[in-house]
Design an enzyme around this catalytic site. Structure first.
Site, PDB file in Angstrom:
ATOM      1  N   ASP A 175      38.112  -0.201 -26.604  1.00 14.82           N
ATOM      2  CA  ASP A 175      36.920   0.299 -27.291  1.00 14.82           C
ATOM      3  C   ASP A 175      35.879  -0.774 -27.573  1.00 14.82           C
ATOM      4  O   ASP A 175      34.897  -0.496 -28.265  1.00 14.82           O
ATOM      5  CB  ASP A 175      37.315   0.955 -28.623  1.00 14.82           C
TER       6      ASP A 175
ATOM      7  N   ASP B 128      44.430  -0.908 -25.494  1.00 14.47           N
ATOM      8  CA  ASP B 128      44.182  -1.563 -26.761  1.00 14.47           C
ATOM      9  C   ASP B 128      44.731  -0.647 -27.863  1.00 14.47           C
ATOM     10  O   ASP B 128      44.986   0.539 -27.619  1.00 14.47           O
ATOM     11  CB  ASP B 128      42.670  -1.773 -26.917  1.00 14.47           C
TER      12      ASP B 128
ATOM     13  N   ASP C 227      43.879  -0.890 -31.937  1.00 13.54           N
ATOM     14  CA  ASP C 227      42.917  -0.567 -32.990  1.00 13.54           C
ATOM     15  C   ASP C 227      41.613  -0.058 -32.384  1.00 13.54           C
ATOM     16  O   ASP C 227      41.010  -0.732 -31.552  1.00 13.54           O
ATOM     17  CB  ASP C 227      42.603  -1.806 -33.833  1.00 13.54           C
TER      18      ASP C 227
END
Length: 216
Positions: A169, A9, A11
């Site tokens: 995250d 991922d 961001d």
């Protein structure tokens, strides 16, 4: 289990983009006489793509008569200001370089729109991220948590799911990995905390980029 392909991922995982995202959201809202949000509020809005971000930020979401105008303002402003404060998290560039030195394959998949995803990866990780794919559902590739972007990244890398792992995250990332049939590493330096991740099914947690290298 050792891994040779890492799908990340963007961001909250590789880049701390929250400041620039919040600035773009609030610029769009301010431009259309809508109430602004705190950075912490924006933190909880992100993860499902730009449209969903603005649905959460704009009063009444898509029902607001100026929603599309605000969304377009956000897109334009963010493309011009996505590098104002955005930086890699500490240890990320070194971790990515080490993965590549050890012969691992690397890709990024994001729900950020495709142009911004590619530009950020070119700027910060030109030699360490091989494939970068953002949101472009108009071409029939569904955004996360659908597995499409992960599968497209593996296709472009020319590898199979064997020994591949997804790193993110958020709860969206956990679900994306599950839908793609990949194990998931959840990082603790991003936009969601340990308790949140565990409550959404996280199984492998890491507190620093060095811990990812240890999983090789």
């Amino acid at each position: 289990m050792s891994y040779s392909t890492f799908v990340f991922d963007l961001d909250g995982t590789l880049l701390d983009t929250l400041g620039d995202l919040a600035a773009a959201v609030n610029y769009a809202l301010r431009s259309h006489d809508m109430p602004e949000h705190s950075i912490d509020e924006v933190r909880h809005f992100v993860g499902n793509g730009v449209r969903k971000l603005m649905q959460r930020a704009v009063p009444d979401g898509e029902e607001h008569p100026l929603f599309e105008d605000a969304l377009n303002t956000f897109r334009q402003y963010y493309l011009e200001h996505s590098l104002d404060t955005t930086r890699p998290y500490g240890g990320i560039p070194e971790m990515l370089r080490e993965l590549r030195l050890r012969g691992c394959r690397t890709a990024v998949v994001s729900n950020k729109f495709d142009a911004a995803t590619k530009e950020l990866c070119r700027h910060f990780f030109p030699d360490s991220i091989e494939v970068a794919i953002g949101e472009h559902e108009a071409e029939g590739i569904r955004r996360k948590p659908a597995p499409d972007t992960v599968e497209e990244a593996l296709r472009q890398l020319g590898v199979t799911k064997d020994n591949a792992v997804y790193v993110g995250d958020s709860d969206v990332d956990i679900l994306t990995a599950r839908n793609a049939g990949l194990p998931c590493i959840s990082v603790l330096w991003g936009f969601r905390d340990r308790d949140f991740l565990l409550s959404h099914g996280a199984t492998t947690l890491v507190g620093s980029p060095k811990e990812i290298i240890a999983l090789l």
